[in-house]
Design a protein around this motif. Structure first.
Motif, short mmCIF file in Angstrom:
data_model
loop_
_atom_site.label_atom_id
_atom_site.label_comp_id
_atom_site.label_asym_id
_atom_site.label_seq_id
_atom_site.Cartn_x
_atom_site.Cartn_y
_atom_site.Cartn_z
N LEU A 124 0.99 -1.26 -0.16
CA LEU A 124 -0.02 -0.05 0.08
C LEU A 124 0.87 1.21 0.14
O LEU A 124 0.38 2.35 0.14
CB LEU A 124 -1.02 0.11 1.19
N GLN A 127 6.48 2.67 4.07
CA GLN A 127 7.79 2.71 4.29
C GLN A 127 8.05 2.22 5.81
O GLN A 127 7.58 2.57 6.60
CB GLN A 127 8.60 3.79 4.01
N VAL A 128 8.98 1.13 5.98
CA VAL A 128 9.35 1.04 7.21
C VAL A 128 10.43 1.77 7.95
O VAL A 128 11.26 2.13 7.22
CB VAL A 128 10.11 -0.53 7.41
N ARG A 177 9.87 10.99 15.28
CA ARG A 177 10.85 11.28 14.67
C ARG A 177 10.94 11.04 13.24
O ARG A 177 11.58 11.83 12.49
CB ARG A 177 11.74 9.87 14.91
N PRO A 185 4.68 16.09 3.95
CA PRO A 185 4.05 14.97 3.73
C PRO A 185 3.76 14.93 2.23
O PRO A 185 3.96 15.97 1.43
CB PRO A 185 2.57 15.07 4.50
N PRO A 186 3.33 13.71 1.53
CA PRO A 186 2.54 12.51 2.37
C PRO A 186 3.61 11.78 3.00
O PRO A 186 5.03 11.61 2.54
CB PRO A 186 1.92 12.02 1.02
N TYR A 188 3.58 7.95 4.75
CA TYR A 188 2.97 6.69 4.64
C TYR A 188 4.22 5.72 5.29
O TYR A 188 4.88 5.37 4.59
CB TYR A 188 2.39 6.15 3.46
N ASP A 218 -1.28 12.94 5.46
CA ASP A 218 -1.70 13.50 4.05
C ASP A 218 -2.83 14.35 3.95
O ASP A 218 -3.34 15.12 4.98
CB ASP A 218 -2.18 12.08 3.17
N LYS A 219 -3.66 14.80 2.81
CA LYS A 219 -4.38 15.94 2.68
C LYS A 219 -5.90 14.92 2.81
O LYS A 219 -6.06 14.38 2.12
CB LYS A 219 -4.37 16.77 1.66
N LEU A 221 -7.51 12.98 4.81
CA LEU A 221 -7.55 11.47 5.32
C LEU A 221 -8.86 11.50 6.04
O LEU A 221 -9.44 12.33 6.87
CB LEU A 221 -6.34 10.94 6.06
N THR A 222 -9.49 10.26 6.13
CA THR A 222 -10.70 9.99 6.95
C THR A 222 -10.70 8.83 7.78
O THR A 222 -9.79 7.73 7.53
CB THR A 222 -11.94 10.19 5.76
N HIS A 290 -4.00 13.23 16.58
CA HIS A 290 -4.36 14.34 17.37
C HIS A 290 -3.71 15.59 16.81
O HIS A 290 -2.32 15.59 16.49
CB HIS A 290 -3.96 14.05 18.74
N PRO A 291 -4.06 16.74 16.52
CA PRO A 291 -3.60 17.69 15.99
C PRO A 291 -2.00 18.00 16.82
O PRO A 291 -1.00 18.64 16.32
CB PRO A 291 -4.64 18.84 15.99
N TRP A 304 -2.86 19.44 7.09
CA TRP A 304 -2.59 18.16 7.01
C TRP A 304 -3.23 17.15 7.94
O TRP A 304 -3.43 17.72 9.07
CB TRP A 304 -1.05 17.49 6.89
N TYR A 307 -3.91 9.45 10.14
CA TYR A 307 -4.57 8.32 10.81
C TYR A 307 -3.20 7.50 11.15
O TYR A 307 -2.20 7.43 10.70
CB TYR A 307 -5.78 7.38 10.30
#
Ligand SMILES: [Zn+2]
Lengths: 340, 794
Positions: A124, A127-128, A177, A185-186, A188, A218-219, A221-222, A290-291, A304, A307
């Motif tokens: 998906l 990255q680790v 970190r 961003p993005p 992931y 990201d922008k 996200l839900t 959380h913001p 941005w 989740y």
């Protein structure tokens, strides 16, 4: 002295009777041997013959040789066909007898599960990311909106080296970190690694364990995106008939916060003994970042959102392989490790 | 927290809602119900004790009862003496199953027939008390028990730490009502106030010395109470929630705690010195005898409730014995206060006592709750214990709770959830949860959370409120996706790169282990590898108090464990971090080098150990080759844990990666391991850093020539040195050389050894002739003779 034609007749008869390859080889040698073969011997006195006789004898000898060669080849083919036809009887072995086992070592089941999880999430685009296990108080708590005196801190009772240094209670510090390092961003990422909590060892929990957390920034996200990601992951790991449920819960670093459950693989969600009649098995926690946590990572929460989720690798392995005692993973009894 | 379904019914209409339904609704709202225990009392009947006599023959204390079951008498034997004649008791007749699972049968005990069983509260699962028969305060013999006690359903709920308001039945009922879309039958703030004169605040003077630790203190005075047992229903509810009934005053404070989540305390007013309450820090050397009978030394970090002279309660944790309400109490001071959460937690931890009260205060209760709880308790005391509640209580409230307003752009709801929630529905959900919503001119919502919800402070909190009632099941799962203009290409993770090594090790018969990183610091010291060890200051036990500085002791333990369990040959490895404190830098994070370590057991002779060493070395070489790292060299070395004559430093590109060798005999002896063990431990990251993508070489076009060479040298000459010489002496035609055997014994002279090599020669341009190869071989021999005083065996 035998003439060529009677020699041929004799040889062909012998060939026709020959029961085996070895006999044929002997006959071959006897008649066609270079020096002492019968056919060669026919020609032993050829020097004394008249030229016409020489030619006729040579021709007869050649014919005899060819005839014998042909007969030998034919008989050989015949014997080979017969041999192959009899293989099922002549060379049958007891196929139920076990072979000597190769000396295969085993890869730890937690490595295998971690590998599966990494593979699924890499597919998906995650990255680790790795980070230190001995963490600062700030990365482990403050940055995650768990200030000193926060009532939720009791959920992360930690091992301390000093007031500032502790063993990380989750891999969430790696998220902070990573945000600080990647900056733009993005983002992931997944953060597999060991964590520590001051829980005495028992069948369901250990003071040390391994987590995989995930973070998407990201922008737009839900919660739906979070659910879809978890569902994709769970179905990839456990099969497409599995369902995922998110239940409201509370973590200081996400808002809204959830726990996520997977439908029981044994009863399919109706309720059975192994899911304690709930139909669902608890897997981990998740939520919208959380913001304040985004700010800790240097990300502007007005631009941005994100989740995140987390769960124990041991828990996933227990669900997948029906392991009922978490201590088995770290006890290193080869009789257990060799089952996987 | 235990929640009684019956109790919830006080606040919300549960008509048509089974306990299971209620549990599901609550779980989906975020009040996780971990278990639901159904207590079916319909088979139990009420009996009246007619006669009680001691069993004449039994050695145990048994009593024989004649029980009236409404027109018929049965003889029942019990082990507790409290069912005296006239008592109303729950009876389980033969053939029934008691809620705790016991099946009742007709029995004969030492000559006396027993037709049934008298039940304790524990047997009926109405509480934890199994010391005696449950005595009922009303009921008709012969009627089912459910005519006085309804069947019960007890839920075990996990309350999240942000919701102290849910640590009472009313709070849970409010959630349930919102989830069911039904009204709450009870207002948050009871209207009850006392009426007696003079005003309460003239009867008790309250001062708060440290408003940081106590934001509100309400002291209500109730005079002329009659202390006695609480009514049955109240006792039963307390028991159902795991609280032992004591007397009506104390029971009421506990009841309100379980109902409103507000802890309360009742003092015997007459036992206070002076009509005065001071909320202050404890004094040096101050002591307090708690209600649990334990005298504790207090410290200035702790907050106490004191009268004019001494501490009478440890604020928020436990009351004092000397000022407690007893059967002789007539006048009561009812305390309802708000204490600082972190301070209560700290005190509770320090003294090692967690109470129902401290568990609630820890989570920071809203001060508005203190008044609601006080009013509720006062009204119950007036109702159940009589007494006059004085009006105008002392209420010191130095830090009034500020209302928090949250502005919400309603579009945020859809944006965060990823589904469309109609605005009317979102607004109605917030209202059901007691939020005030004002829609502003620009479409923004000005939202005022209810006073009992201090956890709601940002717009995302409101999204959560809407989402959880709307139902997250209704949010369709999606995968995120949009056109990105930048990305990070995938790089294989460290652990996945190491899978290549795992494959080699698996093929060589080594099994991977995961061992705890926390080990015994004492053991590391004994092994002399504790110089860089980091010790945990609050370890759970000695055997896991220190981060390991090496993986080898763990692997040796694995060998021991498996030997003990019958495995002779153990070959295991681990890939994990070691933790090395940076010397001289306190409070900095340690180095956490990722290591690969392996061990293998071997036979007990020196030669077994030697062979095992070479086998393991080949395994390590293969591991490195699998990672496409450059080959490493081995240099004689000395290292902790290793045999002094059988240890090598593993060096790659001039950098030392770690050690390989036989484990020191004293180390294996200390671990009770028979035979020899070989091991290596190397740093992984430099190997990975040195890895190169392998480049293909053209396949040879001409045949190679193989020659064996047996070189006899003195024992002290290293095979590696001979090997290096051969390579150097042979020149370009030597393609490959390998040592394959080492021999000592009759065939060679004393203190010498023979090393056998296979040399492969090849030219890329032509087929080599024997003469060419012979020439090179004699040059090699000549060189070896000179350099190493070598002889050659045919
Ligand atoms: Zn199930």
């Amino acid at each position: 002295m035998t003439d060529a034609s009677s020699l041929t007749t004799e040889a062909l008869a012998a060939i026709g009777r020959a029961p085996s390859e070895d006999d044929l080889a002997r006959i071959d040698q006897e008649y066609l041997g270079r020096k002492n073969g019968q056919v060669s011997r026919l020609l032993s006195n050829i020097a004394q013959l008249l030229p016409a006789e020489k030619a006729s004898l040579g021709k007869a000898a050649n014919e005899a040789k060819r005839a014998i060669e042909a007969a030998l080849a034919a008989r050989r083919a015949e014997l080979e066909t017969a041999r192959l036809a009899d293989l099922a009887e002549t060379e049958a072995i007891d196929i139920t007898f076990p072979g000597p086992p190769p000396e295969r070592g085993h890869i730890h089941v937690l490595t295998q599960v971690r590998r599966q999880i990494e593979t699924v999430l890499e597919s998906l685009g995650y990255q680790v990311e790795l980070g230190p296990e001995v963490e600062t108080e700030w990365y482990n708590f403050e940055a995650l909106n768990i200030a000193e005196g926060h009532p939720a801190r009791e959920n992360w009772d930690s091992f301390y080296f000093s007031k500032e240094l502790l063993l990380r209670a989750h891999t969430s510090p790696v998220q902070i970190r990573a945000m600080q390092r990647i900056k733009e961003p993005p983002i992931y990422i997944i953060t597999p690694g060991r964590c520590y909590r001051r829980d005495p060892p028992e069948a369901t929990r250990l003071p040390y364990f391994s987590q995989v957390e995930g973070l998407a920034v990201d922008k737009g996200l839900t919660v739906g995106d979070m659910k879809g990601t978890l569902l994709y992951m769970i179905q990839s790991l456990y099969g497409r008939d599995r369902k995922v449920r998110v239940r409201p819960s509370y973590f200081p670093f996400t808002e809204p916060s959830f726990e996520f459950d997977v439908s029981c693989g044994i009863c399919g969600g109706i309720g059975c003994k192994s899911c304690r009649h709930k139909g669902w098995l608890e897997v981990g926690g998740c939520g919208m970042v959380h913001p304040q946590v985004l700010r800790s990572g240097g990300i502007d929460p007005t631009q941005w959102n994100g989740y995140a989720w987390g769960f124990g690798i041991e828990r996933m392995a227990m669900l997948k392989h029906d392991v009922d005692d978490i201590r088995l993973f770290y006890e290193s009894d080869l009789r257990f490790l060799e089952q996987f | 927290m235990r929640i009684s379904y019956e109790w919830l019914g006080d606040f919300v209409d549960l008509d048509g809602v089974t306990p299971k339904d209620a549990a599901d609704v609550l779980t989906r709202l975020g009040v996780e119900i971990e278990s639901l225990t159904m207590v079916d009392l319909s088979q139990i009947v009420i009996g009246r004790i007619v006669e009680q006599t001691k069993h004449p023959k039994s050695r145990n204390d048994l009593w024989v009862h004649l029980v009236d079951l409404g027109g018929r008498l049965e003889q029942i034997i019990a082990g507790a003496p409290n069912a005296v004649p006239g008592s109303l008791v729950p009876v389980a007749l033969p053939g029934t199953t008691v809620p705790n699972g016991k099946v009742v049968k007709d029995m004969n005990i030492a000559g006396f027939r027993a037709s049934g069983m008298l039940c304790s509260a524990a047997e009926l699962m109405l509480g934890d008390d199994h010391s005696g028969i449950l005595i009922l305060d009303r009921g008709t013999p012969g009627e089912p028990l459910t005519t006085v006690i309804p069947s019960q359903a007890i839920m075990e709920a996990e309350i999240t730490s942000n919701r102290p308001d849910e640590m009472g039945h009313l709070g849970v009922a409010r959630e349930l009502a919102a989830g069911l879309g039904r009204p709450v039958k009870r207002d948050f703030m009871p209207s009850f106030t006392g009426t007696a004169s003079p005003p309460g605040r003239e009867l008790i003077k309250v001062t708060i010395e440290d408003p940081n630790l106590c934001s509100r203190y309400i002291g209500g005075v109730i005079k002329g109470v009659k202390v006695g047992p609480s009514p049955d229903w109240l006792q039963r509810r307390l028991r159902a929630c795991g609280v032992r009934p004591l007397n009506n005053i104390v029971d009421i404070t506990n009841y309100v705690l379980l109902e409103y989540a507000q802890p309360l305390h009742a003092f015997d007013l007459a036992k206070l010195n002076g009509a005065e309450i001071k909320v202050r820090r404890a004094r040096e050397n101050e002591k307090l005898l708690g209600l649990d009978g334990v005298t504790r030394d207090l410290t200035a970090d702790m907050l106490v409730i004191a009268d004019a002279q001494r501490a009478v309660a440890l604020a928020g944790v436990i009351g004092g014995e000397e000022s407690a309400v007893t059967s002789t109490t007539t006048d009561v001071l009812l305390e309802s206060a708000t204490f600082n959460g972190p301070n209560v937690r700290q005190t509770s931890r320090t003294i090692g006592l967690r109470t129902e009260a401290s568990a609630r205060f820890e989570r920071a209760l809203p001060p508005e709750l203190a008044l609601a709880g006080a009013r509720r308790a006062a009204s119950l005391i007036a109702e159940l214990a009589g007494g006059a509640v004085h009006k105008d209580w002392a209420d010191v409230y130095p830090r009034p709770q500020e209302p928090v307003r949250v502005n919400l752009r309603p579009a945020l709801i859809d944006n965060v959830l990823g589904t469309h929630v109609p605005l009317e529905e979102a607004e109605s959900i917030l209202k059901r949860l007691n939020f005030h919503v004002k829609v502003m001119g620009d479409g923004e919502w000005d939202v005022l959370p209810p006073v009992f919800r201090l956890d709601v402070t940002i717009p995302e909190d409101l999204v959560e409120e809407v989402g959880r009632v709307y139902g997250y099941d209704r949010v369709p799962p999606t995968l995120p996706g949009r056109r990105h203009e930048s990305w990070t290409p995938l790089a294989p993770s460290l652990d996945r790169r190491l899978d290549l090594t795992r494959e080699v090790l698996a093929g060589a018969g080594y099994t991977e282990t995961w061992n705890p990183a926390l080990v015994s610091g004492r053991k590391l010291e004994d092994l002399r590898i504790a110089a860089h060890a980091m010790r945990v200051s609050n370890a759970l036990s000695d055997d896991m108090d220190t981060l390991r500085t090496s993986l080898l002791p763990s692997l040796i333990d694995v060998a021991v464990l498996n030997r003990d369990r019958g495995r002779v040959d153990v070959r295991v490895y681990e890939i994990a971090e070691a933790y090395l404190a940076r010397v001289g830098e306190k409070n900095t994070q340690p180095e956490e080098p990722l290591r690969l370590a392996a061990i293998a057991t071997a036979g007990s002779t020196a030669d077994d150990g030697r062979k095992a060493f070479y086998r393991l070395k080949a395994v390590l070489d293969e591991c490195i080759a699998a990672l496409s790292g450059p080959p490493c060299t081995y240099q004689r070395a000395a290292a902790q844990l290793f045999h002094p004559g059988r240890c090598a430093a593993v060096v790659m590109d001039g950098r030392q990666l770690g050690y390989i060798g036989e484990v020191h005999p004293s180390v294996s002896a200390a671990a009770n391991l028979e035979g020899r063990i070989v091991a290596f431990e190397v740093d992984v990251e430099p190997m990975l850093a040195a890895a190169r993508i392998p480049r293909s070489q053209p396949l040879p076009r001409f045949p190679g020539v193989e020659r064996d060479l047996a070189v006899v040298v003195e024992d002290t000459v290293a095979a590696g040195a001979v090997l290096a010489s051969i390579k150097e002496l042979a020149g370009d035609l030597l393609e490959h050389v390998r040592a394959f055997d080492e021999y000592r014994g009759a065939q060679v002279s004393e203190a010498h050894k023979s090393i056998a090599f296979t040399l492969t020669f090849r030219s890329p341009e032509r087929t080599l002739t024997d003469a060419e190869v012979d020439k090179v071989m004699s040059e090699i021999k000549l060189g070896l003779e000179k350099r190493h005083r070598a002889r050659f065996r045919e």
